[in-house]
Design a protein around this motif. Structure first.
Motif, mmCIF file in Angstrom:
data_model
loop_
_atom_site.group_PDB
_atom_site.id
_atom_site.type_symbol
_atom_site.label_atom_id
_atom_site.label_comp_id
_atom_site.label_asym_id
_atom_site.label_seq_id
_atom_site.Cartn_x
_atom_site.Cartn_y
_atom_site.Cartn_z
ATOM 1 N N ILE A 2 -0.536 0.394 7.388
ATOM 2 C CA ILE A 2 0.156 -0.803 7.846
ATOM 3 C C ILE A 2 -0.716 -1.567 8.841
ATOM 4 C CG2 ILE A 2 1.466 0.346 9.702
ATOM 5 C CD1 ILE A 2 2.826 -2.498 7.533
ATOM 6 N N LYS A 3 -1.488 -0.842 9.664
ATOM 7 C CA LYS A 3 -2.369 -1.510 10.627
ATOM 8 C C LYS A 3 -3.392 -2.374 9.903
ATOM 9 C CE LYS A 3 -5.493 -0.709 14.505
ATOM 10 N NZ LYS A 3 -6.116 0.297 15.378
ATOM 11 N N GLU A 4 -3.980 -1.866 8.832
ATOM 12 C CA GLU A 4 -4.970 -2.629 8.062
ATOM 13 C C GLU A 4 -4.336 -3.878 7.453
ATOM 14 O OE1 GLU A 4 -8.295 -4.101 6.522
ATOM 15 O OE2 GLU A 4 -8.205 -2.455 7.949
ATOM 16 N N LEU A 5 -3.121 -3.745 6.952
ATOM 17 C CA LEU A 5 -2.420 -4.890 6.381
ATOM 18 C C LEU A 5 -2.147 -5.952 7.454
ATOM 19 C CD1 LEU A 5 -1.155 -5.982 3.760
ATOM 20 C CD2 LEU A 5 0.954 -4.816 4.416
ATOM 21 N N ILE A 6 -1.743 -5.522 8.633
ATOM 22 C CA ILE A 6 -1.479 -6.454 9.730
ATOM 23 C C ILE A 6 -2.778 -7.125 10.184
ATOM 24 C CG2 ILE A 6 -0.777 -6.582 12.163
ATOM 25 C CD1 ILE A 6 1.453 -4.523 11.401
ATOM 26 N N ILE A 7 -3.863 -6.391 10.244
ATOM 27 C CA ILE A 7 -5.154 -6.983 10.628
ATOM 28 C C ILE A 7 -5.581 -8.042 9.611
ATOM 29 C CG2 ILE A 7 -7.631 -6.487 10.850
ATOM 30 C CD1 ILE A 7 -6.786 -3.811 12.193
ATOM 31 N N ARG A 8 -5.344 -7.788 8.330
ATOM 32 C CA ARG A 8 -5.717 -8.762 7.285
ATOM 33 C C ARG A 8 -4.776 -9.964 7.248
ATOM 34 N NH1 ARG A 8 -5.151 -4.952 2.922
ATOM 35 N NH2 ARG A 8 -4.470 -6.754 1.709
ATOM 36 N N SER A 107 7.437 -10.706 7.120
ATOM 37 C CA SER A 107 7.624 -9.941 5.881
ATOM 38 C C SER A 107 7.043 -10.690 4.686
ATOM 39 C CB SER A 107 9.116 -9.662 5.659
ATOM 40 O OG SER A 107 9.623 -8.828 6.683
ATOM 41 N N ILE A 108 7.285 -12.004 4.612
ATOM 42 C CA ILE A 108 6.743 -12.812 3.522
ATOM 43 C C ILE A 108 5.214 -12.773 3.545
ATOM 44 C CG2 ILE A 108 6.465 -15.195 2.699
ATOM 45 C CD1 ILE A 108 9.452 -15.617 3.667
ATOM 46 N N LEU A 109 4.637 -12.959 4.719
ATOM 47 C CA LEU A 109 3.172 -13.005 4.811
ATOM 48 C C LEU A 109 2.532 -11.639 4.580
ATOM 49 C CD1 LEU A 109 2.787 -15.608 7.671
ATOM 50 C CD2 LEU A 109 2.149 -15.876 5.261
ATOM 51 N N LEU A 110 3.205 -10.567 4.967
ATOM 52 C CA LEU A 110 2.664 -9.241 4.655
ATOM 53 C C LEU A 110 2.662 -9.011 3.150
ATOM 54 C CD1 LEU A 110 4.180 -7.094 7.539
ATOM 55 C CD2 LEU A 110 1.760 -7.665 7.195
ATOM 56 N N GLY A 111 3.705 -9.461 2.468
ATOM 57 C CA GLY A 111 3.743 -9.369 1.009
ATOM 58 C C GLY A 111 2.621 -10.170 0.375
ATOM 59 N N ALA A 112 2.397 -11.377 0.880
ATOM 60 C CA ALA A 112 1.313 -12.215 0.369
ATOM 61 C C ALA A 112 -0.044 -11.557 0.600
ATOM 62 C CB ALA A 112 1.363 -13.595 1.037
ATOM 63 N N THR A 113 -0.235 -11.036 1.800
ATOM 64 C CA THR A 113 -1.506 -10.393 2.150
ATOM 65 C C THR A 113 -1.772 -9.183 1.264
ATOM 66 O OG1 THR A 113 -1.302 -11.152 4.431
ATOM 67 C CG2 THR A 113 -2.778 -9.287 4.041
ATOM 68 N N GLU A 114 -0.738 -8.402 1.019
ATOM 69 C CA GLU A 114 -0.892 -7.214 0.176
ATOM 70 C C GLU A 114 -1.388 -7.574 -1.216
ATOM 71 O OE1 GLU A 114 1.703 -3.254 -0.329
ATOM 72 O OE2 GLU A 114 2.724 -5.069 -1.029
#
Length: 190
Positions: A2-8, A107-114
């Motif tokens: 999750i940390k890597e996803l948040i950093i990206r 939540s939307i942006l984490l989904g997009a980033t993933e």
């Protein structure tokens, strides 16, 4: 993980306009927002998905892009968002949305980033004009616009230097975002 996803998950302001995003894909990201926490479980937020290029072009002039980059007027053609999500409060459900908007947009942006996309939460919006473009009802209040696309810029995190938290771009056009260290934000620990 999750940390890597948040950093990206950075605030991207330049995109590759040749990379489109379908409304169905954005709908999956909105489902993440819908499944997220909501104060009092009131769930007063609604979302308008905008992927039509003509409507995106109409919305674009009513957005402010980067307050700290005073000499930059926003992304040029070819670097503009390919989609937007309008985050709307339904005042028939609740007058106060508390922190639901922040939770939902993250939540939307984490989904997009993933999925290899990115975006930017934009609060600097001519809300009256965009609300008219979207045909919002009187009880629907436009809160934010999320710009979406395939990032076409590099955004890096730097430590805050001498208390300066303003983001900036270097000579290679890399976007730098200073972040305070944990030692500065942690108030109490056992």
């Amino acid at each position: 993980m999750i940390k890597e996803l948040i950093i990206r998950n950075r605030s991207y302001r330049r995109f590759d306009e040749s990379e489109k995003i379908s409304a169905a894909t954005i709908g999956k990201w909105i489902e993440l927002a819908n499944l997220s926490a909501s104060a009092r479980n009131a769930q007063p937020l609604k979302y308008a998905i905008i992927t039509n290029p003509e409507m995106c072009a109409k919305i674009f002039p009513f957005l402010g892009w980067a307050g700290y980059l005073s000499d930059w007027k926003g992304p040029v053609e070819g670097e503009r968002p390919v989609a937007y999500v309008a985050v709307i409060k339904d005042r028939q459900i609740a007058d106060n949305h508390y922190c639901d908007d922040g939770i939902a947009m993250q939540s939307i942006l984490l989904g997009a980033t993933e999925e290899g996309f990115g975006g930017c939460m934009i609060g600097s919006v001519n809300k009256a004009k965009v609300s008219r473009l979207l045909g919002l009802a009187e009880k629907q209040e436009l809160l934010w616009i999320i710009a979406l696309g395939k990032p076409a810029e590099q955004v890096v995190i730097d430590p805050v230097n001498n208390g300066n938290i303003k983001y900036w771009r270097d000579e290679k056009d890399v976007h730098h975002v200073p972040k305070r260290g944990l030692d500065e934000v942690l108030v109490y620990t056992d």
